[in-house]
Design a protein around this motif. Sequence first.
Motif, PDB file in Angstrom:
ATOM      1  N   ARG A  19      42.270  44.434  36.852  1.00 55.62           N
ATOM      2  CA  ARG A  19      41.575  43.968  38.050  1.00 55.62           C
ATOM      3  C   ARG A  19      42.541  43.292  39.011  1.00 55.62           C
ATOM      4  O   ARG A  19      43.573  42.775  38.607  1.00 55.62           O
ATOM      5  CB  ARG A  19      40.478  42.984  37.674  1.00 55.62           C
ATOM      6  N   ALA A  22      41.579  38.707  43.208  1.00 55.75           N
ATOM      7  CA  ALA A  22      40.269  38.184  43.619  1.00 55.75           C
ATOM      8  C   ALA A  22      39.194  38.499  42.581  1.00 55.75           C
ATOM      9  O   ALA A  22      38.331  37.661  42.290  1.00 55.75           O
ATOM     10  CB  ALA A  22      39.876  38.744  44.979  1.00 55.75           C
ATOM     11  N   GLU A  23      39.245  39.682  41.990  1.00 53.00           N
ATOM     12  CA  GLU A  23      38.276  40.056  40.952  1.00 53.00           C
ATOM     13  C   GLU A  23      38.456  39.200  39.702  1.00 53.00           C
ATOM     14  O   GLU A  23      37.475  38.836  39.052  1.00 53.00           O
ATOM     15  CB  GLU A  23      38.419  41.536  40.592  1.00 53.00           C
ATOM     16  N   VAL A  25      39.611  36.082  39.623  1.00 53.27           N
ATOM     17  CA  VAL A  25      39.076  34.750  39.934  1.00 53.27           C
ATOM     18  C   VAL A  25      37.552  34.781  39.884  1.00 53.27           C
ATOM     19  O   VAL A  25      36.923  33.887  39.318  1.00 53.27           O
ATOM     20  CB  VAL A  25      39.580  34.259  41.307  1.00 53.27           C
ATOM     21  N   GLU A  26      36.938  35.817  40.428  1.00 56.76           N
ATOM     22  CA  GLU A  26      35.480  35.943  40.393  1.00 56.76           C
ATOM     23  C   GLU A  26      34.966  35.996  38.955  1.00 56.76           C
ATOM     24  O   GLU A  26      33.982  35.347  38.605  1.00 56.76           O
ATOM     25  CB  GLU A  26      35.049  37.202  41.159  1.00 56.76           C
ATOM     26  N   MET A  27      35.645  36.771  38.103  1.00 59.50           N
ATOM     27  CA  MET A  27      35.264  36.885  36.698  1.00 59.50           C
ATOM     28  C   MET A  27      35.337  35.512  36.019  1.00 59.50           C
ATOM     29  O   MET A  27      34.425  35.123  35.283  1.00 59.50           O
ATOM     30  CB  MET A  27      36.182  37.866  35.973  1.00 59.50           C
ATOM     31  N   GLU A  29      35.228  32.492  37.470  1.00 60.74           N
ATOM     32  CA  GLU A  29      34.204  31.601  38.025  1.00 60.74           C
ATOM     33  C   GLU A  29      32.834  31.887  37.414  1.00 60.74           C
ATOM     34  O   GLU A  29      32.079  30.960  37.122  1.00 60.74           O
ATOM     35  CB  GLU A  29      34.157  31.741  39.548  1.00 60.74           C
ATOM     36  N   LYS A  30      32.509  33.163  37.199  1.00 58.76           N
ATOM     37  CA  LYS A  30      31.228  33.529  36.575  1.00 58.76           C
ATOM     38  C   LYS A  30      31.126  32.980  35.159  1.00 58.76           C
ATOM     39  O   LYS A  30      30.039  32.717  34.664  1.00 58.76           O
ATOM     40  CB  LYS A  30      31.043  35.043  36.565  1.00 58.76           C
ATOM     41  N   LYS A  31      32.285  32.807  34.505  1.00 53.35           N
ATOM     42  CA  LYS A  31      32.310  32.247  33.147  1.00 53.35           C
ATOM     43  C   LYS A  31      32.369  30.725  33.166  1.00 53.35           C
ATOM     44  O   LYS A  31      32.470  30.086  32.136  1.00 53.35           O
ATOM     45  CB  LYS A  31      33.504  32.812  32.370  1.00 53.35           C
ATOM     46  N   THR A  34      37.025  26.604  36.330  1.00 55.39           N
ATOM     47  CA  THR A  34      37.417  26.098  37.642  1.00 55.39           C
ATOM     48  C   THR A  34      38.928  26.096  37.831  1.00 55.39           C
ATOM     49  O   THR A  34      39.408  25.876  38.934  1.00 55.39           O
ATOM     50  CB  THR A  34      36.888  24.661  37.857  1.00 55.39           C
ATOM     51  N   LEU A  53      45.102  32.342  46.546  1.00 59.03           N
ATOM     52  CA  LEU A  53      44.301  31.845  45.425  1.00 59.03           C
ATOM     53  C   LEU A  53      45.021  30.781  44.605  1.00 59.03           C
ATOM     54  O   LEU A  53      44.520  30.359  43.581  1.00 59.03           O
ATOM     55  CB  LEU A  53      43.890  33.016  44.517  1.00 59.03           C
TER      56      LEU A  53
END
Length: 79
Positions: A19, A22-23, A25-27, A29-31, A34, A53
Amino acid sequence: MTNHEQTKSNNPTVVFTKRDAAEIVEMLEKKGHTEAVIIGGEMTISYFLNAELVDDIYFVVEPVLFGSGLLFFKIKTLI
């Protein structure tokens, strides 16, 4: 980040992925994460820097790179 996603680690907190930054970091954050540590070379770190980032950079100097093969620097011993 790797092109070899089949690579596995014995550490359950280590993930290998193709990935983009950005993907990733998104993954994370969903978990609920921070903060994350980026470990890698020029390309890997550049992806995160160029995506804006990265908030902090910590340098860790290792006296030997790549096992026992490449010395980063030489230190005289005081013995």
